[in-house]
Design a protein around this motif. Structure first.
Motif, PDB file in Angstrom:
ATOM      1  N   GLY A  22      66.363  63.787 -19.397  1.00  0.00           N
ATOM      2  CA  GLY A  22      66.344  62.443 -19.978  1.00  0.00           C
ATOM      3  C   GLY A  22      64.927  61.956 -20.194  1.00  0.00           C
ATOM      4  N   ARG A  23      64.819  60.703 -20.630  1.00  0.00           N
ATOM      5  CA  ARG A  23      63.521  60.091 -20.942  1.00  0.00           C
ATOM      6  C   ARG A  23      63.298  58.922 -19.983  1.00  0.00           C
ATOM      7  N   TYR A  24      62.114  58.903 -19.333  1.00  0.00           N
ATOM      8  CA  TYR A  24      61.824  57.899 -18.313  1.00  0.00           C
ATOM      9  C   TYR A  24      60.509  57.181 -18.631  1.00  0.00           C
ATOM     10  N   ARG A  25      60.595  55.869 -18.781  1.00  0.00           N
ATOM     11  CA  ARG A  25      59.389  55.056 -18.954  1.00  0.00           C
ATOM     12  C   ARG A  25      58.861  54.678 -17.577  1.00  0.00           C
ATOM     13  N   VAL A  26      57.565  54.863 -17.387  1.00  0.00           N
ATOM     14  CA  VAL A  26      56.946  54.632 -16.081  1.00  0.00           C
ATOM     15  C   VAL A  26      55.861  53.568 -16.205  1.00  0.00           C
ATOM     16  N   GLY A  27      55.895  52.584 -15.308  1.00  0.00           N
ATOM     17  CA  GLY A  27      54.868  51.539 -15.347  1.00  0.00           C
ATOM     18  C   GLY A  27      55.124  50.453 -14.327  1.00  0.00           C
ATOM     19  N   ARG A  28      54.291  49.424 -14.364  1.00  0.00           N
ATOM     20  CA  ARG A  28      54.389  48.334 -13.391  1.00  0.00           C
ATOM     21  C   ARG A  28      55.426  47.288 -13.785  1.00  0.00           C
TER      22      ARG A  28
ATOM     23  N   VAL B  60      48.307  51.031 -11.913  1.00  0.00           N
ATOM     24  CA  VAL B  60      49.287  51.417 -12.923  1.00  0.00           C
ATOM     25  C   VAL B  60      49.433  50.317 -13.968  1.00  0.00           C
ATOM     26  N   SER B  61      49.394  50.697 -15.245  1.00  0.00           N
ATOM     27  CA  SER B  61      49.544  49.731 -16.337  1.00  0.00           C
ATOM     28  C   SER B  61      50.998  49.271 -16.444  1.00  0.00           C
ATOM     29  N   GLY B  62      51.211  48.182 -17.176  1.00  0.00           N
ATOM     30  CA  GLY B  62      52.561  47.659 -17.367  1.00  0.00           C
ATOM     31  C   GLY B  62      53.494  48.698 -17.954  1.00  0.00           C
ATOM     32  N   GLU B  63      53.048  49.404 -18.955  1.00  0.00           N
ATOM     33  CA  GLU B  63      53.759  50.552 -19.521  1.00  0.00           C
ATOM     34  C   GLU B  63      52.754  51.695 -19.547  1.00  0.00           C
ATOM     35  N   HIS B  64      52.819  52.563 -18.549  1.00  0.00           N
ATOM     36  CA  HIS B  64      51.736  53.536 -18.365  1.00  0.00           C
ATOM     37  C   HIS B  64      51.990  54.859 -19.087  1.00  0.00           C
ATOM     38  N   CYS B  65      53.174  55.435 -18.896  1.00  0.00           N
ATOM     39  CA  CYS B  65      53.447  56.738 -19.502  1.00  0.00           C
ATOM     40  C   CYS B  65      54.948  56.933 -19.681  1.00  0.00           C
ATOM     41  N   VAL B  66      55.300  58.012 -20.368  1.00  0.00           N
ATOM     42  CA  VAL B  66      56.702  58.390 -20.567  1.00  0.00           C
ATOM     43  C   VAL B  66      56.878  59.830 -20.124  1.00  0.00           C
ATOM     44  N   LEU B  67      57.871  60.054 -19.273  1.00  0.00           N
ATOM     45  CA  LEU B  67      58.228  61.405 -18.831  1.00  0.00           C
ATOM     46  C   LEU B  67      59.527  61.822 -19.517  1.00  0.00           C
ATOM     47  N   THR B  68      59.532  63.022 -20.062  1.00  0.00           N
ATOM     48  CA  THR B  68      60.730  63.538 -20.719  1.00  0.00           C
ATOM     49  C   THR B  68      61.121  64.865 -20.089  1.00  0.00           C
TER      50      THR B  68
ATOM     51  N   SER C 138      44.055  52.782 -17.620  1.00  0.00           N
ATOM     52  CA  SER C 138      43.276  53.680 -16.758  1.00  0.00           C
ATOM     53  C   SER C 138      43.527  55.162 -17.007  1.00  0.00           C
ATOM     54  N   GLY C 139      44.427  55.498 -17.938  1.00  0.00           N
ATOM     55  CA  GLY C 139      44.610  56.887 -18.329  1.00  0.00           C
ATOM     56  C   GLY C 139      45.585  57.670 -17.471  1.00  0.00           C
TER      57      GLY C 139
ATOM     58  N   ILE D   7      49.852  67.731  -9.852  1.00  0.00           N
ATOM     59  CA  ILE D   7      49.577  66.360  -9.428  1.00  0.00           C
ATOM     60  C   ILE D   7      49.322  65.499 -10.655  1.00  0.00           C
ATOM     61  N   ILE D   8      50.047  64.386 -10.757  1.00  0.00           N
ATOM     62  CA  ILE D   8      49.831  63.406 -11.822  1.00  0.00           C
ATOM     63  C   ILE D   8      49.082  62.225 -11.228  1.00  0.00           C
ATOM     64  N   HIS D   9      48.058  61.756 -11.916  1.00  0.00           N
ATOM     65  CA  HIS D   9      47.385  60.513 -11.534  1.00  0.00           C
ATOM     66  C   HIS D   9      47.530  59.508 -12.669  1.00  0.00           C
ATOM     67  N   LEU D  10      48.067  58.351 -12.327  1.00  0.00           N
ATOM     68  CA  LEU D  10      48.094  57.216 -13.256  1.00  0.00           C
ATOM     69  C   LEU D  10      46.916  56.343 -12.840  1.00  0.00           C
ATOM     70  N   GLY D  11      45.779  56.533 -13.509  1.00  0.00           N
ATOM     71  CA  GLY D  11      44.550  55.941 -13.008  1.00  0.00           C
ATOM     72  C   GLY D  11      44.211  56.630 -11.704  1.00  0.00           C
ATOM     73  N   THR D  12      44.133  55.853 -10.621  1.00  0.00           N
ATOM     74  CA  THR D  12      43.858  56.430  -9.297  1.00  0.00           C
ATOM     75  C   THR D  12      45.129  56.628  -8.469  1.00  0.00           C
ATOM     76  N   PHE D  13      46.274  56.288  -9.032  1.00  0.00           N
ATOM     77  CA  PHE D  13      47.534  56.393  -8.282  1.00  0.00           C
ATOM     78  C   PHE D  13      48.098  57.809  -8.411  1.00  0.00           C
TER      79      PHE D  13
END
Length: 216
Positions: A22-28, A41-49, A65-66, A84-90
């Motif tokens: 499935g498709r998962y939106r990841v963010g704050r 973590v940004s409000g809408e940071h990334c999408v995992l599929t 923050s990338g 390992i995934i980093h959302l910024g420093t997370f």
């Protein structure tokens, strides 16, 4: 093959999220499929599929923050178990799970103390750690430097989070335990101890001198 995300929240709670195809939106923001309430973590940071064939892809959703995978900045790429995934420093660990939900084994990273008193690289336990990241505290050796960074004398790129890491100074290993302890003593205290030692030697000299005069 399915996937599981593992991370720790700001209050040190361990969170595990199982991902089916499935498709998962990841963010704050609360409207995301996976909500991570962290400042990095940004409000809408990334999408995992996650695809039916057992492949997972990550896409940066215009975060501030990338997105980093194993320390390398990415816009979009395939992510596998053990990375390992980093959302910024997370930091988020990616694990693989079988169809029954059992977590597949992944590489265990641990630093050990070497014979000379220094500590090893997390990945190569027979190599002394040459750098430590001040952001994620990752210990790594020269062999772990990301390609293209070169061997810098004072700072290098952390392979875990992509931030700047500092070279570790192991020169103090030649000190005695007393020398190492004295390094922690404030200069004002060292000065006072120096005067006290001089005064004590002066008193000892007077005592010896007085004893000699009595004998004479």
């Amino acid at each position: 093959m399915m996937f599981q995300l593992q991370y720790h929240t700001w209050d040190d709670q361990k969170v595990s999220v199982d991902l089916k195809p499935g498709r998962y939106r990841v963010g704050r923001n609360a409207g995301n499929d996976i909500v991570i309430d962290e400042l990095a973590v940004s409000g809408e940071h990334c999408v995992l599929t996650v695809e039916q064939g057992g492949t997972m892809r990550i896409q940066d959703a215009g975060s501030v923050s990338g997105v980093y995978v194993d320390g390398a900045p990415v816009d979009a790429c395939v992510v596998g178990a053990g990375q390992i995934i980093h959302l910024g420093t997370f930091m988020i660990k990616v694990l693989g799970t079988d169809d029954g939900g059992a977590t597949a084994s992944v590489e265990h990273l641990e630093s050990v103390q070497l014979n000379d008193g220094s500590y090893s690289c997390l990945k190569h336990q027979d190599q002394r750690a040459a750098y430590e990241c001040e952001h994620c505290f990752h210990l790594f050796c020269e062999a772990c430097l990301p390609k293209g960074t070169g061997n810098q004398a004072t700072a290098s790129t952390c392979p875990a989070c992509g931030r700047e890491a500092q070279a570790i100074d192991w020169s103090g290993l030649g000190m005695t335990s007393r020398d190492a302890a004295m390094e922690l003593v404030p200069d004002s205290v060292k000065t006072a101890l120096n005067y006290w030692n001089k005064w004590k030697r002066f008193q000892d000299d007077k005592s010896v001198s007085g004893s000699k005069k009595k004998k004479d």
